[in-house]
Design a protein around this motif. Structure first.
Motif, PDB file in Angstrom:
ATOM      1  N   ARG A   1       0.800  -1.226   0.000  1.00 21.69           N
ATOM      2  CA  ARG A   1       0.000   0.000   0.000  1.00 21.69           C
ATOM      3  C   ARG A   1       0.830   1.271   0.000  1.00 21.69           C
ATOM      4  NH1 ARG A   1      -2.140   3.837   3.658  1.00 21.69           N
ATOM      5  NH2 ARG A   1      -4.252   4.525   3.104  1.00 21.69           N
ATOM      6  N   MET A   2       0.530   2.143  -0.932  1.00 22.52           N
ATOM      7  CA  MET A   2       0.959   3.535  -0.887  1.00 22.52           C
ATOM      8  C   MET A   2      -0.290   4.360  -0.643  1.00 22.52           C
ATOM      9  SD  MET A   2       1.707   6.149  -3.843  1.00 22.52           S
ATOM     10  CE  MET A   2       1.178   7.779  -3.312  1.00 22.52           C
ATOM     11  N   GLY A   3      -0.296   5.210   0.391  1.00 20.62           N
ATOM     12  CA  GLY A   3      -1.491   5.964   0.722  1.00 20.62           C
ATOM     13  C   GLY A   3      -1.301   7.450   0.868  1.00 20.62           C
ATOM     14  N   ASN A   4      -0.057   7.927   0.833  1.00 19.36           N
ATOM     15  CA  ASN A   4       0.232   9.353   0.934  1.00 19.36           C
ATOM     16  C   ASN A   4       1.372   9.695  -0.005  1.00 19.36           C
ATOM     17  OD1 ASN A   4      -1.419  10.405   3.447  1.00 19.36           O
ATOM     18  ND2 ASN A   4      -0.550   8.429   4.033  1.00 19.36           N
ATOM     19  N   ALA A   5       1.197  10.767  -0.788  1.00 21.13           N
ATOM     20  CA  ALA A   5       2.184  11.165  -1.788  1.00 21.13           C
ATOM     21  C   ALA A   5       2.852  12.466  -1.369  1.00 21.13           C
ATOM     22  CB  ALA A   5       1.518  11.334  -3.147  1.00 21.13           C
ATOM     23  N   TYR A   6       4.158  12.497  -1.441  1.00 21.55           N
ATOM     24  CA  TYR A   6       4.950  13.681  -1.094  1.00 21.55           C
ATOM     25  C   TYR A   6       5.622  14.146  -2.381  1.00 21.55           C
ATOM     26  CZ  TYR A   6       4.058  11.265   3.248  1.00 21.55           C
ATOM     27  OH  TYR A   6       3.425  10.605   4.277  1.00 21.55           O
ATOM     28  N   VAL A   7       5.204  15.315  -2.866  1.00 20.34           N
ATOM     29  CA  VAL A   7       5.559  15.707  -4.221  1.00 20.34           C
ATOM     30  C   VAL A   7       6.251  17.066  -4.271  1.00 20.34           C
ATOM     31  CG1 VAL A   7       3.591  14.424  -5.143  1.00 20.34           C
ATOM     32  CG2 VAL A   7       3.356  16.860  -4.676  1.00 20.34           C
ATOM     33  N   SER A   8       6.935  17.272  -5.371  1.00 23.70           N
ATOM     34  CA  SER A   8       7.418  18.578  -5.797  1.00 23.70           C
ATOM     35  C   SER A   8       6.936  18.753  -7.221  1.00 23.70           C
ATOM     36  CB  SER A   8       8.944  18.662  -5.739  1.00 23.70           C
ATOM     37  OG  SER A   8       9.395  19.787  -6.481  1.00 23.70           O
TER      38      SER A   8
ATOM     39  N   VAL B   1       7.649  11.005  -7.467  1.00 29.93           N
ATOM     40  CA  VAL B   1       6.812  11.122  -6.280  1.00 29.93           C
ATOM     41  C   VAL B   1       7.349  10.176  -5.216  1.00 29.93           C
ATOM     42  CG1 VAL B   1       4.488  10.714  -5.350  1.00 29.93           C
ATOM     43  CG2 VAL B   1       4.778  11.753  -7.617  1.00 29.93           C
ATOM     44  N   VAL B   2       7.516  10.697  -4.008  1.00 29.10           N
ATOM     45  CA  VAL B   2       7.881   9.856  -2.866  1.00 29.10           C
ATOM     46  C   VAL B   2       6.592   9.510  -2.125  1.00 29.10           C
ATOM     47  CG1 VAL B   2       9.181   9.698  -0.707  1.00 29.10           C
ATOM     48  CG2 VAL B   2      10.140  10.959  -2.659  1.00 29.10           C
ATOM     49  N   GLY B   3       6.361   8.221  -1.933  1.00 31.66           N
ATOM     50  CA  GLY B   3       5.167   7.795  -1.225  1.00 31.66           C
ATOM     51  C   GLY B   3       5.505   6.967  -0.005  1.00 31.66           C
ATOM     52  N   ASP B   4       4.552   6.895   0.938  1.00 32.14           N
ATOM     53  CA  ASP B   4       4.762   5.986   2.049  1.00 32.14           C
ATOM     54  C   ASP B   4       4.522   4.555   1.553  1.00 32.14           C
ATOM     55  OD1 ASP B   4       2.009   5.992   1.793  1.00 32.14           O
ATOM     56  OD2 ASP B   4       1.612   6.758   3.800  1.00 32.14           O
ATOM     57  N   TYR B   5       4.813   3.560   2.397  1.00 28.72           N
ATOM     58  CA  TYR B   5       4.654   2.181   1.945  1.00 28.72           C
ATOM     59  C   TYR B   5       4.464   1.247   3.128  1.00 28.72           C
ATOM     60  CZ  TYR B   5       5.203  -2.017  -0.883  1.00 28.72           C
ATOM     61  OH  TYR B   5       4.981  -3.202  -1.545  1.00 28.72           O
TER      62      TYR B   5
ATOM     63  N   VAL C   1       9.794   3.387   1.734  1.00 25.54           N
ATOM     64  CA  VAL C   1       9.116   4.395   0.929  1.00 25.54           C
ATOM     65  C   VAL C   1       9.025   3.912  -0.504  1.00 25.54           C
ATOM     66  CG1 VAL C   1       9.849   6.345   2.369  1.00 25.54           C
ATOM     67  CG2 VAL C   1      11.250   5.664   0.401  1.00 25.54           C
ATOM     68  N   THR C   2       8.074   4.482  -1.239  1.00 27.90           N
ATOM     69  CA  THR C   2       7.990   4.221  -2.665  1.00 27.90           C
ATOM     70  C   THR C   2       8.588   5.399  -3.421  1.00 27.90           C
ATOM     71  OG1 THR C   2       5.772   5.161  -2.714  1.00 27.90           O
ATOM     72  CG2 THR C   2       5.936   2.781  -2.521  1.00 27.90           C
ATOM     73  N   LEU C   3       9.186   5.107  -4.555  1.00 33.33           N
ATOM     74  CA  LEU C   3       9.654   6.120  -5.497  1.00 33.33           C
ATOM     75  C   LEU C   3       8.926   5.859  -6.808  1.00 33.33           C
ATOM     76  CD1 LEU C   3      13.509   6.102  -4.810  1.00 33.33           C
ATOM     77  CD2 LEU C   3      11.756   7.564  -3.782  1.00 33.33           C
ATOM     78  N   ILE C   4       8.023   6.768  -7.169  1.00 34.86           N
ATOM     79  CA  ILE C   4       7.213   6.595  -8.366  1.00 34.86           C
ATOM     80  C   ILE C   4       7.671   7.596  -9.410  1.00 34.86           C
ATOM     81  CG2 ILE C   4       4.882   6.669  -9.317  1.00 34.86           C
ATOM     82  CD1 ILE C   4       3.898   5.978  -6.464  1.00 34.86           C
TER      83      ILE C   4
ATOM     84  N   GLU D   1       9.206   1.869  -7.458  1.00 33.43           N
ATOM     85  CA  GLU D   1      10.209   1.118  -6.715  1.00 33.43           C
ATOM     86  C   GLU D   1       9.954   1.284  -5.221  1.00 33.43           C
ATOM     87  OE1 GLU D   1      13.922   1.800  -9.861  1.00 33.43           O
ATOM     88  OE2 GLU D   1      13.879   2.854  -7.926  1.00 33.43           O
ATOM     89  N   VAL D   2      10.314   0.279  -4.464  1.00 32.19           N
ATOM     90  CA  VAL D   2      10.229   0.350  -3.007  1.00 32.19           C
ATOM     91  C   VAL D   2      11.639   0.357  -2.437  1.00 32.19           C
ATOM     92  CG1 VAL D   2       9.509  -0.850  -0.900  1.00 32.19           C
ATOM     93  CG2 VAL D   2       7.974  -0.751  -2.874  1.00 32.19           C
ATOM     94  N   VAL D   3      11.915   1.324  -1.583  1.00 28.48           N
ATOM     95  CA  VAL D   3      13.221   1.436  -0.933  1.00 28.48           C
ATOM     96  C   VAL D   3      13.057   1.170   0.555  1.00 28.48           C
ATOM     97  CG1 VAL D   3      15.138   2.973  -0.367  1.00 28.48           C
ATOM     98  CG2 VAL D   3      14.073   3.095  -2.624  1.00 28.48           C
ATOM     99  N   ASP D   4      13.699   0.122   1.043  1.00 30.02           N
ATOM    100  CA  ASP D   4      13.708  -0.152   2.476  1.00 30.02           C
ATOM    101  C   ASP D   4      14.669   0.820   3.153  1.00 30.02           C
ATOM    102  OD1 ASP D   4      13.563  -3.493   1.475  1.00 30.02           O
ATOM    103  OD2 ASP D   4      11.975  -2.500   2.609  1.00 30.02           O
TER     104      ASP D   4
END
Length: 401
Positions: A249-256, A262-266, A280-283, A291-294
């Protein structure tokens, strides 16, 4: 692809059409009286609004001194209105306008202006417009952000009527394209897109539990799903799948809006206890990849703890008490700035726990355990100011002036 840290060290209403498919919180010490400044005279400059149980403090953005204190309902949420001065406060009747008086020497005030909404939810700011979403009706209210300036009455609004109530969100693009979530009382399934004339141009039901949105470079819009995300760009919707199925699940997007990433939670375990997240996710909205980054051991955060800041970097306020700087281009943590004491995740999402917001190069970090707040220069990691508030901070919103 999953990547480990070892691999990646308002009141006139003008209807613009109904959507035709399924539309879719402390203890106080001696404080100033509501709306009165704590110091003899407030100075022009940035302000910071800080919600606590039953009220909101307005702080000088440079000194962190209290310049105003207003009474509210027990638990409120705060969202910048988008004009650098006003804040939307979620109240039982709708979105009430807080005037922080940023950029002036005026006193802050919780105005009588309320954008009525049944269960007010998400607030989106994009392209000079402020978009308000009512979960209780799925109606969307849109107005020109600049119209709040000096307003003694609510600005003229456009309203898009919803169809079935759900916890959702809407976005309006520069050309009038309208994106909104689809759902009902039984769940949320995707998004629908209409052009400025109200004609449906795209739809997707491939987003179980759709939640959160963000608009990146070139007006590419991302919505989070329980199994990945949806990307809307150039008239088309693309589904990008999470590496963990059926739940990633990604449910919040942190954008510029100057970065395509887009950096998302995961979260990959629906049964996990607590609210601390460890990846975090990197979209990439241009390459249409997810991609998911631990994160490194010891780095954990909640939905309140990620922002985008200088150089389009991501800044994660971790449970270890530090702000960790993440480069979205590489997924690497490039620096860490100790700011507060280590902390534990909340029992409920509404409970006070550390939060970070950003205005320019400055981050404001709350520390509920010590009833305090800190201003941090994100370019250096220097703590520029700190203040004890006398109340336990919860939500926070900046007003840059």
């Amino acid at each position: 692809m999953r990547i480990s840290p070892l691999r990646r060290a308002g009141i006139g209403v003008l209807a613009i059409g109904a959507v035709a498919t399924l539309a879719a919180c402390s203890t106080t010490q001696q404080e100033p009286a509501a709306g009165e400044p704590a110091s003899p005279a407030a100075e022009a400059g940035p302000r910071v609004a800080v919600a606590y149980e039953g009220g909101i403090l307005v702080l000088d953005g440079e000194t962190l001194e209290t310049v105003g204190d207003v009474d509210t309902e027990e638990f409120t949420r705060l969202n910048p209105a988008g004009d650098g001065r006003h804040v939307m406060v979620t109240m039982s009747e709708g979105f009430q306008v807080l005037d922080t008086a940023a950029g002036t020497a005026d006193e802050p005030a919780l105005t009588d202006l309320v954008f009525e909404a049944d269960t007010p939810g998400h607030v989106v700011r994009h392209d000079g417009k402020t978009i308000l979403y009512a979960d209780g009706t799925s109606d969307t209210t849109v107005f020109d952000t600049a119209d709040l300036a000096g307003a003694d009455a609510l600005p003229e609004v456009e309203t898009v009527a919803g169809v079935e109530a759900h916890h959702g969100v809407s976005v309006v693009l520069e050309d009038g394209t309208f994106l909104t979530t689809v759902g009902n009382a039984d769940g949320r399934t995707g998004i629908t897109v209409h052009d400025a004339d109200g004609t449906e141009i795209a739809t997707s039901a491939e987003c179980p539990g759709v939640h959160g949105e963000g608009t990146a470079k070139d007006e590419a819009v991302v919505f989070g799903c329980e199994d990945g995300a949806l990307i809307y760009a150039d008239g088309e919707i693309t589904k990008v799948a999470a590496p963990d199925q059926p739940y990633g699940r990604m449910g919040n997007a942190y954008v510029s809006e100057t970065s395509p990433i887009v950096v998302g939670d995961y979260k990959d375990d629906p049964d996990a206890e607590g609210y601390l997240l460890h990846a975090v996710t990197l979209i990439d909205t241009a390459a249409k990849t997810l991609e998911v980054v631990d994160l490194p051991e010891g780095v954990a955060y909640t939905f309140r703890d990620v922002v985008r800041g200088p150089d389009d970097l991501a800044y994660i306020l971790s449970a270890d008490g530090a702000i960790h700087v993440l480069d979205p281009e590489t997924g690497e943590i490039t620096d860490s700035y100790p700011v507060i004491d280590p902390w534990e995740g909340p029992a409920e999402w509404q409970d006070p726990h550390p939060a970070i917001v950003v205005a320019g190069d400055i981050a404001y970090v709350t520390e509920p355990a010590s009833d305090s707040i800190h201003a941090v220069d994100l370019t250096t990691g220097e703590v520029l100011a700190s203040a004890e508030l006398g109340v336990t901070p919860n939500e926070i919103a900046p007003a840059a002036g």
